[in-house]
Design an enzyme around this catalytic site. Sequence first.
Site, PDB file in Angstrom:
ATOM      1  N   PHE A  78       0.812  -1.222   0.000  1.00 60.35           N
ATOM      2  CA  PHE A  78       0.000   0.000   0.000  1.00 60.35           C
ATOM      3  C   PHE A  78       0.842   1.266   0.000  1.00 60.35           C
ATOM      4  CE2 PHE A  78       0.885  -0.121   4.584  1.00 60.35           C
ATOM      5  CZ  PHE A  78       1.063   1.231   4.859  1.00 60.35           C
TER       6      PHE A  78
ATOM      7  N   LYS B 255      -1.231  -7.101  -9.209  1.00 56.78           N
ATOM      8  CA  LYS B 255      -2.168  -7.224  -8.084  1.00 56.78           C
ATOM      9  C   LYS B 255      -1.770  -6.160  -7.083  1.00 56.78           C
ATOM     10  CE  LYS B 255      -3.056  -8.441  -4.348  1.00 56.78           C
ATOM     11  NZ  LYS B 255      -3.489  -7.459  -3.316  1.00 56.78           N
TER      12      LYS B 255
ATOM     13  N   GLU C 206      -4.941  -3.843  -1.922  1.00 57.76           N
ATOM     14  CA  GLU C 206      -6.386  -3.585  -1.876  1.00 57.76           C
ATOM     15  C   GLU C 206      -6.695  -2.304  -1.096  1.00 57.76           C
ATOM     16  OE1 GLU C 206      -4.564  -5.906  -0.527  1.00 57.76           O
ATOM     17  OE2 GLU C 206      -5.595  -7.077   1.019  1.00 57.76           O
ATOM     18  N   ARG C 207      -5.699  -1.732  -0.402  1.00 59.41           N
ATOM     19  CA  ARG C 207      -5.912  -0.466   0.311  1.00 59.41           C
ATOM     20  C   ARG C 207      -5.850   0.728  -0.640  1.00 59.41           C
ATOM     21  NH1 ARG C 207      -7.109  -3.050   4.192  1.00 59.41           N
ATOM     22  NH2 ARG C 207      -5.709  -4.425   5.311  1.00 59.41           N
TER      23      ARG C 207
ATOM     24  N   SER D 275       5.360  -6.941   3.376  1.00 59.98           N
ATOM     25  CA  SER D 275       5.954  -7.219   4.684  1.00 59.98           C
ATOM     26  C   SER D 275       6.751  -8.537   4.636  1.00 59.98           C
ATOM     27  CB  SER D 275       4.843  -7.309   5.737  1.00 59.98           C
ATOM     28  OG  SER D 275       3.929  -8.304   5.359  1.00 59.98           O
TER      29      SER D 275
ATOM     30  N   CYS E  35       9.588   1.813   3.434  1.00 58.40           N
ATOM     31  CA  CYS E  35      10.483   0.701   3.756  1.00 58.40           C
ATOM     32  C   CYS E  35      11.909   1.202   3.944  1.00 58.40           C
ATOM     33  CB  CYS E  35      10.437  -0.355   2.666  1.00 58.40           C
ATOM     34  SG  CYS E  35      11.158   0.213   1.142  1.00 58.40           S
TER      35      CYS E  35
ATOM     36  N   GLU F 173       8.995  -3.926  13.122  1.00 55.24           N
ATOM     37  CA  GLU F 173       8.929  -2.816  12.165  1.00 55.24           C
ATOM     38  C   GLU F 173       7.650  -2.053  12.505  1.00 55.24           C
ATOM     39  OE1 GLU F 173       7.865  -3.716   8.085  1.00 55.24           O
ATOM     40  OE2 GLU F 173       9.024  -2.002   7.364  1.00 55.24           O
TER      41      GLU F 173
HETATM   42  P1  NAD Z   1       1.575  -6.634   3.077  1.00 55.66           P
HETATM   43  O1  NAD Z   1       2.596  -7.703   3.156  1.00 55.66           O
HETATM   44  O2  NAD Z   1       0.464  -6.641   4.068  1.00 55.66           O
HETATM   45  O3  NAD Z   1       0.854  -6.658   1.638  1.00 55.66           O
HETATM   46  C1  NAD Z   1       1.591  -6.658   0.436  1.00 55.66           C
HETATM   47  C2  NAD Z   1       0.788  -7.377  -0.632  1.00 55.66           C
HETATM   48  O4  NAD Z   1       0.585  -8.731  -0.232  1.00 55.66           O
HETATM   49  C3  NAD Z   1      -0.594  -6.789  -0.875  1.00 55.66           C
HETATM   50  O5  NAD Z   1      -0.845  -6.771  -2.257  1.00 55.66           O
HETATM   51  C4  NAD Z   1      -1.513  -7.732  -0.132  1.00 55.66           C
HETATM   52  O6  NAD Z   1      -2.788  -7.840  -0.741  1.00 55.66           O
HETATM   53  C5  NAD Z   1      -0.789  -9.059  -0.203  1.00 55.66           C
HETATM   54  N1  NAD Z   1      -1.043  -9.905   0.964  1.00 55.66           N
HETATM   55  C6  NAD Z   1      -1.272  -9.503   2.234  1.00 55.66           C
HETATM   56  N2  NAD Z   1      -1.434 -10.548   3.042  1.00 55.66           N
HETATM   57  C7  NAD Z   1      -1.309 -11.663   2.288  1.00 55.66           C
HETATM   58  C8  NAD Z   1      -1.359 -13.067   2.549  1.00 55.66           C
HETATM   59  N3  NAD Z   1      -1.583 -13.540   3.780  1.00 55.66           N
HETATM   60  N4  NAD Z   1      -1.171 -13.917   1.524  1.00 55.66           N
HETATM   61  C9  NAD Z   1      -0.932 -13.465   0.295  1.00 55.66           C
HETATM   62  N5  NAD Z   1      -0.872 -12.141  -0.029  1.00 55.66           N
HETATM   63  C10 NAD Z   1      -1.052 -11.252   0.959  1.00 55.66           C
HETATM   64  O7  NAD Z   1       2.353  -5.241   3.102  1.00 55.66           O
HETATM   65  P2  NAD Z   1       1.746  -3.773   3.181  1.00 55.66           P
HETATM   66  O8  NAD Z   1       1.222  -3.550   4.560  1.00 55.66           O
HETATM   67  O9  NAD Z   1       0.873  -3.504   2.026  1.00 55.66           O
HETATM   68  O10 NAD Z   1       3.077  -2.905   2.947  1.00 55.66           O
HETATM   69  C11 NAD Z   1       3.953  -2.534   3.981  1.00 55.66           C
HETATM   70  C12 NAD Z   1       5.150  -3.441   4.056  1.00 55.66           C
HETATM   71  O11 NAD Z   1       5.834  -3.456   2.808  1.00 55.66           O
HETATM   72  C13 NAD Z   1       6.186  -2.991   5.066  1.00 55.66           C
HETATM   73  O12 NAD Z   1       6.667  -4.107   5.757  1.00 55.66           O
HETATM   74  C14 NAD Z   1       7.287  -2.373   4.212  1.00 55.66           C
HETATM   75  O13 NAD Z   1       8.568  -2.356   4.793  1.00 55.66           O
HETATM   76  C15 NAD Z   1       7.231  -3.251   3.025  1.00 55.66           C
HETATM   77  N6  NAD Z   1       7.841  -2.627   1.853  1.00 55.66           N
HETATM   78  C16 NAD Z   1       9.035  -3.130   1.417  1.00 55.66           C
HETATM   79  C17 NAD Z   1       9.664  -2.553   0.327  1.00 55.66           C
HETATM   80  C18 NAD Z   1      10.974  -3.099  -0.186  1.00 55.66           C
HETATM   81  O14 NAD Z   1      11.328  -2.801  -1.317  1.00 55.66           O
HETATM   82  N7  NAD Z   1      11.687  -3.891   0.589  1.00 55.66           N
HETATM   83  C19 NAD Z   1       9.077  -1.455  -0.315  1.00 55.66           C
HETATM   84  C20 NAD Z   1       7.852  -0.980   0.156  1.00 55.66           C
HETATM   85  C21 NAD Z   1       7.244  -1.579   1.250  1.00 55.66           C
END
Ligand code: NAD
Length: 499
Positions: free
Chosen positions: A149, A173, A176-177, A226, A281, A384
């Site tokens: 998101f 994909k 969804e937020r 994450s 991140c 985090e």
């Molecule tokens: P998230 O892991 O909750 O969601 C990321 C994606 O995964 C979304 O599209 C979501 O729909 C999907 N998802 C969520 N739960 C799932 C599950 N159980 N099974 C399959 N798919 C699932 O992350 P977020 O809250 O959207 O984003 C924040 C996180 O992203 C933070 O931890 C941040 O550090 C990280 N991030 C990392 C980078 C990098 O390049 N390392 C860059 C940006 C953000």
Amino acid sequence: MKELTHFINGQHVKGTSGRFTEVFNPATGEAIAKVPLATAAELDEAVAKAAEAQKAWGATNPQRRARVMMKFGALINEHMDELAELVSMEHGKTLPDGRGDVQRGLEVIEVCMGAPHMLKGEFTNDGGPGIDLYSMRQPLGVVAGITPFNFPAMIPLWKMGPALACGNAMILKPSERCPSTSLRLAELVIEAGLPAGVLQVVNGDKEVVDAILDNETVAGVGFVGSTPIAQYIYGRAANNGKRAQCFGGAKNHMIVMPDADLDKAADALVGAGFGAAGERCMAISVAVPVGKETADALVEKLVPRIEKLKVGPYTAGDDVDYGPVITSAAKDRIEKLVQSGVDQGADLVVDGRGFELQGYEDGFFVGPSMFDNVTPDMEIYKEEIFGPVLSQVRADSYEDALNLVIDNPYGNGTAIFTADGDTARDFANRVNVGMVGINFPIPVPLSYHTFGGWKKSAFGDLNQYGPDAFRFYTKTKTVTARWFSGIKEGGEFNFKAMD
Ligand code: NAD
């Protein structure tokens, strides 16, 4: 309430699952739209159409594909304000931050205009008698991008640009937020000349992600989110024979040496710690001053700066430093973590809990918090937080500070502020983190370098954007060709010459 769609074969398509989730304006706390959550059947259909469309796109010469990128870049520029507003409305970040989100994505599209150069392959003339070798890079086919998101424009563009420029079709994909920016980008890339079906935006949650991971046609998966989800997706994708690069969470430290310019270090920490409400991140969430004198002086400089931060909605103009966090659940989690820091004995020198903004009482705002005397066993250090909370961990020496970063399970970004070149160089060489800043708090590499963390911040191989992305989104094929004219001797083929 507005009903969002998927974007399939160049058109907006309604979801058929009957399942939706609400999309909020985090500044007002109001649900502004509902987004459909696709089923595995909807995903499989989108993939089948993408595979069909990819055949012609993959066979289109790279220069023509680059022209689509050129036009796409121009359209993104033209629609910069509109895209930034979409980002800010669903994410909550300030408009300058929203523009930055679009801009850093656009810069990757600009590099993708160089696709012909990146894809031109390798050639060895006369590798043996009459023998030439050449290696070419071919698209994987259909690939998927699963995005978080916190950068609703930048990360989808990091995925789309290289994947499409390399001749793949992509299933995107988005989170969804914040789905609307990806839907708008999909319209723009079609307007730029991408054939319908080559980019399919399929909205959804775990159900559709699992369907992507299990679909046999999907050959590669690029994930950002994450750490637990990154690790899960990497495992399931790899198990199903897919190429995967999965980028996860972070805990980024900034070391402040006694010889650093403390005003500059404090300014950098406030920007990198609290910008975008800490939902980056590459945010700095841990300040590590070396020596008591540095630590005491740094707190003194940080506290008034943090207390001056203006928190508000993106509509309030450029005056606001940061906006709300993404959901009310995120707000509750952050405030609970702050309480855990108090309970575990850290010194809360700025308390941002209970923050309220007149007229925005239902918004997901969290005031800025700072802790001093944090130790590595505390929850606020281990988690985090992904919110506007800065922790100060005091180190006795440079070696202690360096070891703190080395021992941390995450390895996305880190920084050192110092006036000493030898210390800076030693830090850059020895630290086990993917992106390092020297007197630079958020060292996101420019788009022609490459972005990626180490340790639990990334699973799989190769980084995002830059030359690595062209490697990730293509397979290498190497041809060894022999032409007999090259080995003729007196009219006979001289096979001995092959030995
Ligand atoms: P998230 O892991 O909750 O969601 C990321 C994606 O995964 C979304 O599209 C979501 O729909 C999907 N998802 C969520 N739960 C799932 C599950 N159980 N099974 C399959 N798919 C699932 O992350 P977020 O809250 O959207 O984003 C924040 C996180 O992203 C933070 O931890 C941040 O550090 C990280 N991030 C990392 C980078 C990098 O390049 N390392 C860059 C940006 C953000």
